[in-house]
Scaffold this motif. Sequence first.
Motif, PDB file in Angstrom:
ATOM      1  N   SER A 152      -0.040   5.801  -5.139  1.00  0.00           N
ATOM      2  CA  SER A 152      -0.718   5.762  -3.839  1.00  0.00           C
ATOM      3  C   SER A 152      -1.720   4.611  -3.781  1.00  0.00           C
ATOM      4  O   SER A 152      -2.885   4.787  -3.396  1.00  0.00           O
ATOM      5  CB  SER A 152      -1.434   7.091  -3.583  1.00  0.00           C
TER       6      SER A 152
ATOM      7  N   ARG B 299      -5.065   9.770  -8.193  1.00  0.00           N
ATOM      8  CA  ARG B 299      -4.047   8.736  -7.952  1.00  0.00           C
ATOM      9  C   ARG B 299      -3.630   8.021  -9.237  1.00  0.00           C
ATOM     10  O   ARG B 299      -2.479   7.627  -9.382  1.00  0.00           O
ATOM     11  CB  ARG B 299      -4.585   7.699  -6.955  1.00  0.00           C
TER      12      ARG B 299
ATOM     13  N   ALA C 212       0.833  -1.192   0.000  1.00  0.00           N
ATOM     14  CA  ALA C 212       0.000   0.000   0.000  1.00  0.00           C
ATOM     15  C   ALA C 212       0.876   1.253   0.000  1.00  0.00           C
ATOM     16  O   ALA C 212       1.886   1.318   0.708  1.00  0.00           O
ATOM     17  CB  ALA C 212      -0.929   0.001   1.207  1.00  0.00           C
TER      18      ALA C 212
ATOM     19  N   LYS D  89      -3.951   1.467  -2.897  1.00  0.00           N
ATOM     20  CA  LYS D  89      -4.638   1.039  -1.684  1.00  0.00           C
ATOM     21  C   LYS D  89      -4.997  -0.444  -1.816  1.00  0.00           C
ATOM     22  O   LYS D  89      -5.085  -0.974  -2.931  1.00  0.00           O
ATOM     23  CB  LYS D  89      -5.908   1.857  -1.483  1.00  0.00           C
ATOM     24  N   THR D  90      -5.234  -1.075  -0.697  1.00  0.00           N
ATOM     25  CA  THR D  90      -5.588  -2.495  -0.745  1.00  0.00           C
ATOM     26  C   THR D  90      -6.850  -2.718  -1.567  1.00  0.00           C
ATOM     27  O   THR D  90      -6.983  -3.745  -2.236  1.00  0.00           O
ATOM     28  CB  THR D  90      -5.778  -3.059   0.671  1.00  0.00           C
ATOM     29  N   GLU D  91      -7.747  -1.746  -1.551  1.00  0.00           N
ATOM     30  CA  GLU D  91      -8.989  -1.897  -2.320  1.00  0.00           C
ATOM     31  C   GLU D  91      -8.785  -1.756  -3.821  1.00  0.00           C
ATOM     32  O   GLU D  91      -9.729  -1.933  -4.594  1.00  0.00           O
ATOM     33  CB  GLU D  91     -10.052  -0.906  -1.839  1.00  0.00           C
ATOM     34  N   ASP D  92      -7.576  -1.430  -4.253  1.00  0.00           N
ATOM     35  CA  ASP D  92      -7.272  -1.402  -5.681  1.00  0.00           C
ATOM     36  C   ASP D  92      -6.934  -2.801  -6.210  1.00  0.00           C
ATOM     37  O   ASP D  92      -6.762  -2.980  -7.421  1.00  0.00           O
ATOM     38  CB  ASP D  92      -6.098  -0.466  -5.970  1.00  0.00           C
TER      39      ASP D  92
ATOM     40  N   SER E 275      -1.252  -4.679   2.620  1.00  0.00           N
ATOM     41  CA  SER E 275      -1.124  -3.658   3.670  1.00  0.00           C
ATOM     42  C   SER E 275       0.178  -3.802   4.424  1.00  0.00           C
ATOM     43  O   SER E 275       0.898  -4.780   4.289  1.00  0.00           O
ATOM     44  CB  SER E 275      -2.303  -3.773   4.633  1.00  0.00           C
TER      45      SER E 275
END
Length: 118
Positions: free
Chosen positions: A84, A66, A14, A86-89, A118
């Motif tokens: 940048s 981003r 992340a 994120k784990t949700e990507d 993460s």
Amino acid sequence: QVQLVESGGGSVQAGGSLKLSCAASGHIFSNCRMGWHRQAPGKGRDLVSIITSDGTTNYADSVKGRFTISQDNTKNTLFLQMNSLKTEDTAVYYCWAACGRWYGDHYWGQGTQVTVSS
């Protein structure tokens, strides 16, 4: 017929960055719209970003600021710079092209996995 081949996926922590590429071959019409979609595990395929033949770009709210979509001058390669992260990507990312009259001819790449930990 249009062929799309993605590359550049992988695993990243992340906050990190990845750049996806999509090599297009075949008959790319000058009025094709191209973009990226993604599909997370257990979810549907969602539009991430799109670029039109005149260079206009749009992004999903979740990636605005981003991610950056771009294409080279010959329009044979499409890129997605992802910063940048994120784990949700985490998802399989698909290159997409809509060509022809009324953009009715749709083409998809095979997908490339992006995993953000993460």
